[in-house]
Design a protein around this motif. Structure first.
Motif, PDB file in Angstrom:
ATOM      1  N   GLN A 263       0.860  -1.175   0.000  1.00  0.00           N
ATOM      2  CA  GLN A 263       0.000   0.000   0.000  1.00  0.00           C
ATOM      3  C   GLN A 263       0.901   1.231   0.000  1.00  0.00           C
ATOM      4  O   GLN A 263       1.780   1.363   0.857  1.00  0.00           O
ATOM      5  CB  GLN A 263      -0.877  -0.043   1.270  1.00  0.00           C
ATOM      6  N   LEU A 264       0.724   2.111  -0.975  1.00  0.00           N
ATOM      7  CA  LEU A 264       1.488   3.361  -0.997  1.00  0.00           C
ATOM      8  C   LEU A 264       0.585   4.521  -0.600  1.00  0.00           C
ATOM      9  O   LEU A 264      -0.587   4.552  -0.983  1.00  0.00           O
ATOM     10  CB  LEU A 264       2.026   3.633  -2.401  1.00  0.00           C
ATOM     11  N   SER A 265       1.138   5.502   0.115  1.00  0.00           N
ATOM     12  CA  SER A 265       0.387   6.719   0.417  1.00  0.00           C
ATOM     13  C   SER A 265       0.440   7.637  -0.786  1.00  0.00           C
ATOM     14  O   SER A 265       1.187   7.396  -1.753  1.00  0.00           O
ATOM     15  CB  SER A 265       1.011   7.422   1.617  1.00  0.00           C
ATOM     16  N   GLY A 266      -0.346   8.710  -0.743  1.00  0.00           N
ATOM     17  CA  GLY A 266      -0.300   9.710  -1.796  1.00  0.00           C
ATOM     18  C   GLY A 266       1.115  10.275  -1.941  1.00  0.00           C
ATOM     19  O   GLY A 266       1.629  10.421  -3.056  1.00  0.00           O
ATOM     20  N   ARG A 267       1.756  10.531  -0.803  1.00  0.00           N
ATOM     21  CA  ARG A 267       3.135  11.017  -0.847  1.00  0.00           C
ATOM     22  C   ARG A 267       4.057   9.974  -1.458  1.00  0.00           C
ATOM     23  O   ARG A 267       4.997  10.302  -2.190  1.00  0.00           O
ATOM     24  CB  ARG A 267       3.631  11.346   0.566  1.00  0.00           C
ATOM     25  N   VAL A 269       3.252   7.665  -3.700  1.00  0.00           N
ATOM     26  CA  VAL A 269       3.027   7.608  -5.151  1.00  0.00           C
ATOM     27  C   VAL A 269       3.782   8.749  -5.831  1.00  0.00           C
ATOM     28  O   VAL A 269       4.435   8.561  -6.866  1.00  0.00           O
ATOM     29  CB  VAL A 269       1.513   7.682  -5.471  1.00  0.00           C
ATOM     30  N   LEU A 272       7.520   8.090  -5.879  1.00  0.00           N
ATOM     31  CA  LEU A 272       7.778   7.042  -6.844  1.00  0.00           C
ATOM     32  C   LEU A 272       7.851   7.613  -8.257  1.00  0.00           C
ATOM     33  O   LEU A 272       8.749   7.284  -9.031  1.00  0.00           O
ATOM     34  CB  LEU A 272       6.609   6.060  -6.740  1.00  0.00           C
ATOM     35  N   SER A 289       7.822  11.317   7.105  1.00  0.00           N
ATOM     36  CA  SER A 289       8.548  11.157   8.372  1.00  0.00           C
ATOM     37  C   SER A 289       9.575  10.041   8.180  1.00  0.00           C
ATOM     38  O   SER A 289       9.515   9.277   7.214  1.00  0.00           O
ATOM     39  CB  SER A 289       7.572  10.786   9.485  1.00  0.00           C
ATOM     40  N   GLY A 291       9.887   7.251   9.803  1.00  0.00           N
ATOM     41  CA  GLY A 291       9.257   5.933   9.806  1.00  0.00           C
ATOM     42  C   GLY A 291       8.587   5.624   8.469  1.00  0.00           C
ATOM     43  O   GLY A 291       8.723   4.525   7.925  1.00  0.00           O
ATOM     44  N   GLU A 292       7.872   6.607   7.934  1.00  0.00           N
ATOM     45  CA  GLU A 292       7.201   6.391   6.655  1.00  0.00           C
ATOM     46  C   GLU A 292       8.219   6.140   5.537  1.00  0.00           C
ATOM     47  O   GLU A 292       8.005   5.293   4.669  1.00  0.00           O
ATOM     48  CB  GLU A 292       6.358   7.618   6.290  1.00  0.00           C
ATOM     49  N   GLU A 295       9.630   2.644   5.682  1.00  0.00           N
ATOM     50  CA  GLU A 295       8.667   1.664   5.160  1.00  0.00           C
ATOM     51  C   GLU A 295       8.529   1.785   3.636  1.00  0.00           C
ATOM     52  O   GLU A 295       8.368   0.786   2.939  1.00  0.00           O
ATOM     53  CB  GLU A 295       7.298   1.845   5.841  1.00  0.00           C
ATOM     54  N   ALA A 298      11.533   0.205   1.932  1.00  0.00           N
ATOM     55  CA  ALA A 298      11.499  -1.263   2.011  1.00  0.00           C
ATOM     56  C   ALA A 298      10.661  -1.833   0.864  1.00  0.00           C
ATOM     57  O   ALA A 298      10.869  -2.967   0.425  1.00  0.00           O
ATOM     58  CB  ALA A 298      10.936  -1.703   3.366  1.00  0.00           C
ATOM     59  N   ILE A 299       9.708  -1.048   0.375  1.00  0.00           N
ATOM     60  CA  ILE A 299       8.915  -1.478  -0.779  1.00  0.00           C
ATOM     61  C   ILE A 299       9.673  -1.193  -2.073  1.00  0.00           C
ATOM     62  O   ILE A 299       9.844  -2.066  -2.922  1.00  0.00           O
ATOM     63  CB  ILE A 299       7.556  -0.725  -0.821  1.00  0.00           C
ATOM     64  N   ALA A 300      10.154   0.035  -2.216  1.00  0.00           N
ATOM     65  CA  ALA A 300      10.718   0.475  -3.488  1.00  0.00           C
ATOM     66  C   ALA A 300      12.111  -0.089  -3.755  1.00  0.00           C
ATOM     67  O   ALA A 300      12.409  -0.548  -4.855  1.00  0.00           O
ATOM     68  CB  ALA A 300      10.747   2.004  -3.535  1.00  0.00           C
ATOM     69  N   LYS A 301      12.983  -0.014  -2.761  1.00  0.00           N
ATOM     70  CA  LYS A 301      14.373  -0.441  -2.975  1.00  0.00           C
ATOM     71  C   LYS A 301      14.897  -1.248  -1.797  1.00  0.00           C
ATOM     72  O   LYS A 301      15.756  -0.773  -1.047  1.00  0.00           O
ATOM     73  CB  LYS A 301      15.281   0.787  -3.169  1.00  0.00           C
TER      74      LYS A 301
END
Lengths: 303, 303, 303, 303
Positions: A263-267, A269, A272, A289, A291-292, A295, A298-301
């Protein structure tokens, strides 16, 4: 050994039954029926009944009169479409009933999933068995030092031994006293509904649990996840092994879109897109932030 | 004739299927499977699937490993006990899935029962058929003169004829215009999701509806009741005929304790005791309002 | 004008009330209370009551005794964390009650969200008003040519005029006949519960609708989305405008993580990583179907 | 003393807040807000928030624009009518949020009521306090000799003393070991999510619990009943004391029709009519089982 020989005989008798039915039937699930699949040291899951199959999902989505003339391939495509677009009601058309034996502290997490039907063994009415969960050494984990709600490395040496000794001795003493308190031998005998309160949360209980496939997937997404507590995750994993054979298309879509997805947030996306257009983005320029950002990366790279 | 020959052929193909299963199977229900039971002028209910039987209720209540060694008679006694004492979870262990074709105004009442799973035919996506509920003359009732929410005698003569004419002509005209609006013949064609709003509430829709036995009994108690609107009551009655064959002990207990039973208020219980001890009690001395007294006397001393 | 002068006077009287309370109170919401916010041609939403605020979410997450000593900034961070990690129960601690006036075909979509409390105006008991939704010309859309469940361009010229004429004339004729059928003037008068079935789905109904914030967000995610039908989306948008003032931190997190975010499949995550490492990925090498790839590229590289 | 001085100070600060609101406000409830009402030896209930009042029930039932011009007396009559005829949705329009501190074995019964929102204190994340429920001597009851699921007389003399000693010593030893296991002083420290499993079911936990009035009444009917376990009944009783001041008409109707009322089966109604017409009816001629007859006579002719 989670079941007694008498219980195994009852299970075998049910497994040997053969009825004729015109209902949707899945040979892979028939093979699982009633069998106790061991989980933890004394627990299990058993499939007691199931309703529907992959075709029942698309049949309901199409509100059709028969199995439909659509090909199996179309069924898979439609199921993936329904999962991708968060259609929930067609998945609710499948239902499963399990018999589960599990430690009380696991049951307390599990019951938080409210959209299910439950009948638990009553300790007001009946006497609980002397069965307690004692973790295997490799699962006797330390508190995580980076996450308040998680665990770290396995305990070592003396500390591990001391903890195991506490868990075993306290369980057994509590059960001895439980038995003494309810005994009617030469005394009145304490009410069962009171005596049970002396028993620790690693004692095993059991229940019948019935849930539809949509809500089961929601349960599995949270509980088969790597952030879930190990002791409930092993139950979720055992259920996954069964669901895979019950509704293979739906389970495949679930694995791809829910378990393996992100799940990606608007920020997220936005970052990305900037990265894909060649821009160098850092936490500082991301608007996220720490933490964000961690996370997100960890999805992208993942390294 | 609620189904087309093509639909009947699909139904027949499903009725002819035979699978082997070790699941709880009820021969009486197998006979009902898939068959369209006509309701109203174009509607039906069809049993698509079922899970569990009377024994599944007691099995869950006992959290047992097999069918249990208890006799069938004990099963009936336990089921009656569970029903009498408002135990709901064991009845939730049985599940039924229906395909229902019904007028939209009936669907709007039905859907108020939230604890069920529903997939309705989509009029955003598909084109509705030209099928409207037109009441039989004996069901063309006048507004009740004693109850704001009910109906009285059947309309007579010219008035009845005029009403039927309105219903038929308006339905057909609305459908003609619906077809003209969505037609793409020589024009763009109005979106289906908009065109449907021209259709009246007596048009038929259909859905798959899945519910557990506890919530089904709740539905039946309210909708098979004499105060329910006739057009939903006939669906509830048709479902009762099927449930009777599915879980005869549970249905028997439901009939005795819910449908045939009565609820007394605290004041009602007190009046009853006074009457049984020989006292003459009137509305004035009962402490009840006129409405409550009338309902109380209908239970205690129907004429 | 969605409300009559008499209704407006009742609304004004409620807006003028002032009570002292020690409950969590949000000035921005107090300003919205009771006011009819117009939606479509005759509809509205009105906030009737609300429970909780942003702080109530974190208070419940912490199971705290007071407002907590934590700063407002910490509240926002915790709320974003809870939203990101799909924690639902803290958001359930806020509740809102709305009075909504809406066309029947919108109500039929809306009611599919089952986890809410509803009281609808009863057309068995009462007489409906002569109020129908007639789309503004720019919303009179053609069926989409690329999506079976959507709409395309607005209808043009004669076709638009013809459709509007059908909708208006059929609505009015149906209502005339409704009135004639229920009239008790010189005739028995058809029961209201039957007469209503002559009325089309663009007639307005109304209800009280009460829902917790978690389930409201779920509703808004689906219904304020660009794929939702326009006629329900405008209601969702009007609710968003209110929620923004009620729980600004929670609404901000919802906008970022749900409305503005995106869900990637496992295959999508893999493609993304390949693209970020410089690889050229096409639909053919992505392992995705055409539909999935189109949706993936709309996230990753919108034109 | 269920709360610490620091907690009491936080509670007092919240009780002292005063906001202006146009929402429905009940002075009697404002007086209860936030206050910890002691239950058992260390537990409490606290009202955190409430939505609606008696008028909100009738307002929703009428789907009205204001408070309505109906008199208060009409409100009471309508509420009694709604309760008598099992209308549930108007009562769902009121909502209450409680903070509850309770022993784990009570929490396990309570959570079975699924239609509510719950946030429980997390023992994965936080450390539990050393607080255990130890029954007062008069509540240390023996197992019932006539009912498998109940309790009889209080234990006497040595037996009572021995039971109390077991409960106290086992609780304290379990807690000592819990502290030793999680300690990071000179060792790794066991993960909290594991250590908690050594704690017995009489340890206190706490949660925020939010529920609508209809479902709260259902909870109270089962849990404020004489058949409920004493330790949950005292919580239900404490909630009744608050609800009485919140919605006095609804609570009055609930007391009369649910708590003080009785449910008769079809056979029971028939026997009653025979008895009222002067016939002598015995268990043998009643068509009821012994258990049913005993329960019927307890309603009709208690001695």
């Amino acid at each position: 050994m989670p079941v007694t020989p008498e219980q195994q005989a009852e299970i075998d008798a049910q497994r040997a039954m053969r009825h004729q039915t015109a209902r949707a039937t899945v040979p892979g699930m028939e093979a699982h029926l009633y069998e106790a699949k061991p989980v933890l040291d004394h627990g299990f899951i058993r499939v007691i009944d199931y309703m529907g199959d992959d075709n029942a999902i698309t049949q309901a989505a199409r509100v059709s009169y028969g199995k439909g003339t659509k090909s199996v391939q179309n069924d898979e495509g439609l199921i993936r479409y329904l999962m991708r677009h968060w259609h929930s009601t067609p998945f609710e058309m499948c239902e499963i009933k399990l018999h589960v034996k599990l430690p009380v502290f696991v049951a307390r997490q599990w019951i938080r999933h409210r959209t299910a039907n439950v009948n638990e063994y009553s300790a007001r009415y009946s006497i609980l068995d002397r069965e307690f969960y004692i973790p295997a050494p490799e699962h006797l984990a330390a508190q995580s030092v980076i996450n308040n709600q998680g665990r770290g490395e396995a305990l070592q040496g003396d500390e591990a031994a001391r903890v195991l000794e506490f868990l075993k001795a306290d369980s057994n003493r509590a059960y001895d006293h439980y038995e003494e308190m309810i005994s009617e031998d030469g005394q009145q005998g304490l009410a069962r509904e009171l005596a049970r309160m002396n028993l620790p949360a690693n004692i095993y209980t059991q229940w019948y649990w019935k849930v539809d496939l949509h809500n089961l997937f929601h349960f599995l997404r949270l509980r088969a996840d790597s952030h879930a507590q190990y002791e409930i995750r092993v139950y979720a994993d055992a259920i996954c092994d069964v669901v895979k054979d019950w509704v293979p298309f739906a389970y495949g879509a679930f694995e791809d879109y829910r378990m393996g997805g992100a799940q990606l947030s608007g920020r997220g996306v936005e970052c990305l897109r900037r990265m894909l257009s060649g821009e160098e983005v850092t936490q500082e320029t991301s608007g996220m932030s720490k933490g964000e950002w961690r996370e997100f990366m960890a999805i992208a790279k993942p390294n």
